[in-house]
Design a protein around this motif. Structure first.
Motif, PDB file in Angstrom:
ATOM      1  N   PRO A  64      -8.487   5.236   5.680  1.00  0.00           N
ATOM      2  CA  PRO A  64      -9.054   6.327   6.570  1.00  0.00           C
ATOM      3  C   PRO A  64      -9.156   7.710   5.877  1.00  0.00           C
ATOM      4  O   PRO A  64      -9.932   8.321   6.047  1.00  0.00           O
ATOM      5  N   TRP A  65      -7.958   8.030   4.858  1.00  0.00           N
ATOM      6  CA  TRP A  65      -7.999   9.317   4.318  1.00  0.00           C
ATOM      7  C   TRP A  65      -9.121   9.064   3.512  1.00  0.00           C
ATOM      8  O   TRP A  65      -9.828  10.344   3.276  1.00  0.00           O
TER       9      TRP A  65
ATOM     10  N   LEU B   8     -11.350  -1.741  10.823  1.00  0.00           N
ATOM     11  CA  LEU B   8     -10.459  -1.010  10.811  1.00  0.00           C
ATOM     12  C   LEU B   8     -10.015  -0.646  12.514  1.00  0.00           C
ATOM     13  O   LEU B   8     -10.881  -0.831  13.413  1.00  0.00           O
TER      14      LEU B   8
ATOM     15  N   HIS C  57     -10.062  -0.415  -2.198  1.00  0.00           N
ATOM     16  CA  HIS C  57     -11.181   0.402  -1.231  1.00  0.00           C
ATOM     17  C   HIS C  57     -12.446   0.586  -1.522  1.00  0.00           C
ATOM     18  O   HIS C  57     -13.300   1.375  -0.864  1.00  0.00           O
TER      19      HIS C  57
ATOM     20  N   THR D 252     -12.393   9.748   5.112  1.00  0.00           N
ATOM     21  CA  THR D 252     -12.659  11.166   5.722  1.00  0.00           C
ATOM     22  C   THR D 252     -13.399  11.785   4.297  1.00  0.00           C
ATOM     23  O   THR D 252     -14.301  12.603   4.694  1.00  0.00           O
TER      24      THR D 252
ATOM     25  N   LYS E 273      -7.531   3.645  15.613  1.00  0.00           N
ATOM     26  CA  LYS E 273      -6.563   4.903  15.342  1.00  0.00           C
ATOM     27  C   LYS E 273      -7.037   5.177  13.890  1.00  0.00           C
ATOM     28  O   LYS E 273      -7.183   6.265  13.901  1.00  0.00           O
ATOM     29  N   ASP E 274      -7.366   4.380  13.319  1.00  0.00           N
ATOM     30  CA  ASP E 274      -7.635   4.329  11.742  1.00  0.00           C
ATOM     31  C   ASP E 274      -8.990   5.053  11.836  1.00  0.00           C
ATOM     32  O   ASP E 274      -9.365   5.920  10.948  1.00  0.00           O
TER      33      ASP E 274
ATOM     34  N   ARG F  26       0.981   6.590   5.844  1.00  0.00           N
ATOM     35  CA  ARG F  26      -0.309   6.291   6.735  1.00  0.00           C
ATOM     36  C   ARG F  26      -1.050   5.520   5.675  1.00  0.00           C
ATOM     37  O   ARG F  26      -1.138   5.652   4.700  1.00  0.00           O
ATOM     38  N   PRO F  27      -2.059   4.712   6.516  1.00  0.00           N
ATOM     39  CA  PRO F  27      -2.953   3.957   5.670  1.00  0.00           C
ATOM     40  C   PRO F  27      -3.917   4.827   4.780  1.00  0.00           C
ATOM     41  O   PRO F  27      -4.165   6.016   5.129  1.00  0.00           O
TER      42      PRO F  27
ATOM     43  N   GLU G  82       0.807  -1.228   0.208  1.00  0.00           N
ATOM     44  CA  GLU G  82       0.063   0.101  -0.025  1.00  0.00           C
ATOM     45  C   GLU G  82       0.948   1.168   0.012  1.00  0.00           C
ATOM     46  O   GLU G  82       0.516   2.283  -0.569  1.00  0.00           O
TER      47      GLU G  82
ATOM     48  N   THR H 140      -8.875   8.613  12.821  1.00  0.00           N
ATOM     49  CA  THR H 140      -8.362   9.307  11.532  1.00  0.00           C
ATOM     50  C   THR H 140      -9.608   9.769  10.440  1.00  0.00           C
ATOM     51  O   THR H 140      -9.920  10.899  10.086  1.00  0.00           O
ATOM     52  N   ALA H 141     -10.490   8.623  10.257  1.00  0.00           N
ATOM     53  CA  ALA H 141     -11.616   8.679   9.318  1.00  0.00           C
ATOM     54  C   ALA H 141     -12.611   9.659   9.782  1.00  0.00           C
ATOM     55  O   ALA H 141     -13.114  10.428   9.091  1.00  0.00           O
TER      56      ALA H 141
END
Lengths: 191, 181
Positions: free
Chosen positions: A76-77, A152, A33, A80, A155-156, A72-73, A11, A159-160
């Motif tokens: 989650p981004w 998830l 995803h 968001t 933490k993820d 970062r994964p 990834e 973030t999301a």
């Protein structure tokens, strides 16, 4: 210039290449995803708008790919971006973000062949669970779905959903408490 | 052993592989309350992780999204040029408008009475230059640029009012002079 197959990449490499504007890398991110992003949009918007919103979320992410941090994964981004977009659409349409969308999602789900696990849950209890999920506040519902359905980490999810990890844990506990009680009450009502 | 805490029941309930200690296992065997609660937690986890929740998007989702990427890429190729042009023009037009306004005011004052108001015009001209410099700072996105603009505008207003007050005094003198004569 040659590249190895996208499937062979981890990834981080994929994110780095996508951040540099490589369309094939971003398409691979979409492939990996799409389900999670689509399901999130489905929960907010229902099946009619979910596909378009999920595609728009990916396009928005693609046009802002410079913000992608390969360390970062990615999911989650992406979530968001999708969630903010879905909330914007809900506001624009001035409709309730949860109940109809989740009910529609359930209707969608019911058209699919049930798995062995799903078959084990009585229809009445599953329906009760869906109704209770639909009534949860957005944050609690998303915390539950991202944790259990998307797998998830706290933490993820934080973030999301753009909240602290502690909030995610609180939401999960509260939501599960309500859902557990809903299942128990459905059991009591069952013949 | 006392009852298992909510947090512990949660941990054991969400992860079927989470190892319970020997003491916890013994308690769960002896305590129907905790055992029932853990069973409910695990049942809920099972219900929430069922495949029915994993609704997949349509099969052509990736292809359709990729097509939208290409459209977005084409837009991006055009949009930055227009945006850059807009960015470069907007601050310039601000600076030009401000400079022009003050230049007109200065020329007006100069034409009204050069000799009497020269000292004030010098102050005004200096402040106009400060404002133009501050506008340039604001346009170049220096963090304190807007502050410079505000402070400079206040100074210019002060200089302007002094110059106007001087003009009023001069006009009064012109009106009063024939009467005195």
């Amino acid at each position: 210039m040659t590249h190895s197959s996208p499937d062979a990449l981890d990834e981080r490499d994929l994110a780095r290449r996508a951040a540099l504007g490589e369309e094939a890398a971003f398409a691979e991110i979409v492939r990996r995803h799409q389900g999670a992003v689509y399901r999130l949009c489905l929960r907010f918007l229902g099946p009619a708008d979910a596909e378009d919103a999920a595609q728009e979320a990916f396009v928005k992410a693609f046009t802002h790919r410079g913000q992608l941090d390969p360390e970062r994964p990615v999911l989650p981004w992406l979530l968001t971006v999708a969630r903010n977009l879905a909330i914007d659409r809900v506001r624009r349409h001035q409709s309730s973000p949860t109940e109809p969308a989740v009910e529609d999602a359930d209707a969608h789900a019911d058209t699919r062949a049930p798995s062995a696990e799903h078959a084990a849950i009585s229809a009445q209890r599953a329906a009760r669970l869906r109704r209770e999920l639909a009534e949860l506040p957005d944050g609690q519902r998303e915390a539950v779905m991202l944790f259990h359905v998307e797998g998830l980490a706290y933490k993820d999810i934080a973030t999301a959903l753009e909240v602290p990890v502690g909030t995610v844990m609180t939401w999960l506990h509260r939501a599960r408490g309500r859902l557990r009680k809903a299942l128990e009450s459905a059991e009591e009502l069952a013949p | 052993m006392s009852h298992l805490t909510d947090d512990r029941l949660f941990e054991l309930g969400v992860d079927p592989d989470a190892p319970a200690s020997a003491a916890e296992r013994a308690h769960l065997e002896a305590c129907p309350t905790c055992a029932a609660r853990l069973a409910a937690e695990r049942e809920l986890t099972l219900a929430l992780t069922a495949d029915a929740w994993r609704i997949e998007p349509p099969a052509d989702f990736v292809a359709r999204t990729s097509a939208r990427f290409q459209a977005a890429r084409a837009e991006l190729a055009v949009a930055p040029t227009a945006a850059a042009a807009k960015r470069s023009l907007r601050p310039l037009s601000w600076a030009l408008a401000a400079s022009a306004a003050f230049a007109v005011a200065a020329v007006g004052l100069l034409a009204a009475n050069l000799g009497e108001i020269v000292p004030h015009l010098v102050i005004l001209a200096k402040d106009v230059m400060v404002v133009v410099a501050a506008l340039a700072l604001a346009a170049s996105k220096v963090p304190l640029g807007p502050l410079f603009v505000a402070a400079s505008a206040a100074t210019v207003l002060l200089a302007w009012s002094m110059a106007m007050s001087r003009l009023v005094n001069l006009s009064d003198r012109e009106i009063n002079q024939p009467a005195a004569a």
